[in-house]
Design a protein around this motif. Sequence first.
Motif, PDB file in Angstrom:
ATOM      1  N   GLN A 211       0.835  -1.206   0.000  1.00 39.95           N
ATOM      2  CA  GLN A 211       0.000   0.000   0.000  1.00 39.95           C
ATOM      3  C   GLN A 211       0.864   1.248   0.000  1.00 39.95           C
ATOM      4  O   GLN A 211       0.523   2.258  -0.602  1.00 39.95           O
ATOM      5  N   CYS A 212       2.031   1.165   0.654  1.00 42.17           N
ATOM      6  CA  CYS A 212       2.930   2.322   0.711  1.00 42.17           C
ATOM      7  C   CYS A 212       3.468   2.632  -0.693  1.00 42.17           C
ATOM      8  O   CYS A 212       3.498   3.798  -1.111  1.00 42.17           O
ATOM      9  N   ILE A 213       3.857   1.606  -1.428  1.00 42.76           N
ATOM     10  CA  ILE A 213       4.371   1.834  -2.787  1.00 42.76           C
ATOM     11  C   ILE A 213       3.246   2.395  -3.673  1.00 42.76           C
ATOM     12  O   ILE A 213       3.448   3.331  -4.447  1.00 42.76           O
ATOM     13  N   GLU A 214       2.043   1.820  -3.510  1.00 42.22           N
ATOM     14  CA  GLU A 214       0.897   2.297  -4.304  1.00 42.22           C
ATOM     15  C   GLU A 214       0.607   3.776  -4.020  1.00 42.22           C
ATOM     16  O   GLU A 214       0.370   4.564  -4.942  1.00 42.22           O
ATOM     17  N   GLN A 215       0.635   4.155  -2.734  1.00 41.22           N
ATOM     18  CA  GLN A 215       0.392   5.559  -2.375  1.00 41.22           C
ATOM     19  C   GLN A 215       1.389   6.478  -3.065  1.00 41.22           C
ATOM     20  O   GLN A 215       1.024   7.520  -3.591  1.00 41.22           O
ATOM     21  N   HIS A 216       2.671   6.083  -3.027  1.00 44.63           N
ATOM     22  CA  HIS A 216       3.693   6.904  -3.674  1.00 44.63           C
ATOM     23  C   HIS A 216       3.449   6.980  -5.176  1.00 44.63           C
ATOM     24  O   HIS A 216       3.559   8.052  -5.776  1.00 44.63           O
ATOM     25  N   ALA A 217       3.117   5.851  -5.772  1.00 47.76           N
ATOM     26  CA  ALA A 217       2.917   5.806  -7.231  1.00 47.76           C
ATOM     27  C   ALA A 217       1.707   6.656  -7.632  1.00 47.76           C
ATOM     28  O   ALA A 217       1.754   7.398  -8.617  1.00 47.76           O
ATOM     29  N   ASN A 218       0.634   6.575  -6.845  1.00 44.32           N
ATOM     30  CA  ASN A 218      -0.616   7.293  -7.163  1.00 44.32           C
ATOM     31  C   ASN A 218      -0.406   8.801  -7.282  1.00 44.32           C
ATOM     32  O   ASN A 218      -1.091   9.473  -8.043  1.00 44.32           O
ATOM     33  N   ARG A 219       0.564   9.329  -6.516  1.00 44.87           N
ATOM     34  CA  ARG A 219       0.828  10.782  -6.585  1.00 44.87           C
ATOM     35  C   ARG A 219       1.214  11.216  -7.977  1.00 44.87           C
ATOM     36  O   ARG A 219       1.082  12.372  -8.338  1.00 44.87           O
ATOM     37  N   TYR A 220       1.760  10.286  -8.743  1.00 46.44           N
ATOM     38  CA  TYR A 220       2.207  10.611 -10.104  1.00 46.44           C
ATOM     39  C   TYR A 220       1.337   9.910 -11.141  1.00 46.44           C
ATOM     40  O   TYR A 220       1.793   9.574 -12.231  1.00 46.44           O
TER      41      TYR A 220
END
Length: 428
Positions: free
Chosen positions: A219-228
């Motif tokens: 979920q942490c990687i997804e959150q970071h990716a979603n910003r972009y």
Amino acid sequence: TAKKSIQEGQAEIRLTSEKVFYNPVQEFNRDLSIAVLSVFTKDYMEEKLTRALKVKKSEKIVNDATGNGTNPEIPVTILEALSATGLRSIRYAKEVPNITKIIANDLSEQAVETIKSNIVHNGVEDLIETSHDDACMLMYKHKHPSQRFAAIDLDPYGCPSIFLDSAVQSVQDGGLLLVTATDMAVLAGNSPETCYCKYGAVSLKTKCCHEMALRILLQCIEQHANRYSRYIVPLLSISADFYIRVFVKIYSGAIHCKKTTSKLSMVYHCVGCDNITLQPLGGFKPNPTEKNPQQTKGYLPAAPPVGEYCSHCNQRHHLGGPIWSAPIHDDAFVSRVLTHVQDNPALFGTAKRMRGVLAMVREELPDAPLYYTQDKLFGRVHLETMPMLTMRSAILNAGYKVSYSHAAKLSIKTAAPAQLVWDIIRTW
Ligand code: SAM
């Protein structure tokens, strides 16, 4: 002067300084990464080639006898952002097919010197470049689509989260991100508040903490990716020894990012009976009438909260998460990695363990996040443990699937309602 030589896979590493990090226990991690990259680079090349040929055809520059044009060169560049001795990069260069270039980076000058001498010692100067930079700075320099990497490997001490913002921007569309986390105490519920600061999720001390750790990292990687406007597709997620390791593909697509809430859940953990209930964050409402079925019809609000008290024992809930509650592996991909290991046992020092773990992963139920453990279930009610086979047969007889999780020996993974599991225990 060389102090110590280490042979692993096809690489021989010389450790010139004790300050440069080498961990023999991580051989399994490196073997697994080589197997995953071998399958991934093949797919990646094929996808890129098909796309490149399509463009060539549409540009009418097809010219050879097959009508396909000359095969374009497909660059497959890998970044090992935290390389230490260079062992991993050297093994990738020697053991993974299709790679055209590897950058082995480290912030420590001594590490970079060690990497350089190991590259020469292993004769892989043509494939590996060294870089002496902060991993984040290096990745930010590669965030433009024309500069991105086919794969980025993050293998830090402890927590990888400080590297994620730059990493998710610097992987190509359909590229691979390989991430290790070794701060298991934080992820497994010993300091939930630290876990929130680092990963944006509250960890819980539960029987299924190892899979929960994987889901927190995802979920942490997804959150970071979603910003972009990017999102992840997990290929393989492994809990082993004292660390976790995830392999995720990264894609771009703002519309797909709207589905993220439907892949995340809060976790209600009962302090009495240890039961776990997931509370999805919300839903994605597809619009079947739209030409593009991916088009959202809007946000589907989350179901009412699970509640303060457990419906099975009336004790209080602890609240953890959010966690990634969608599948954590891609079955077809895992099967191909397993076949690759079975077909090439001599390539991997840990082949036997890899086969065992991958076979278990392949059996894991994709739609049953987290798991019970047999000892904790029966320990809570002070009963002698029911044989695993009896317990699993009872769940199957009631019409529900059941599997193990690779993350815990005595795990029981099922989508059966908790009520049924408690009923089975009551009849014992
Ligand atoms: N990947 C290696 C392997 O498989 O053997 C082990 C890497 S070791 C756990 C972590 C390395 O990251 C250390 O060599 C350290 O010097 C380096 N490092 C720490 N912070 C860094 C940063 N901000 N940028 C680049 N390297 C860093």
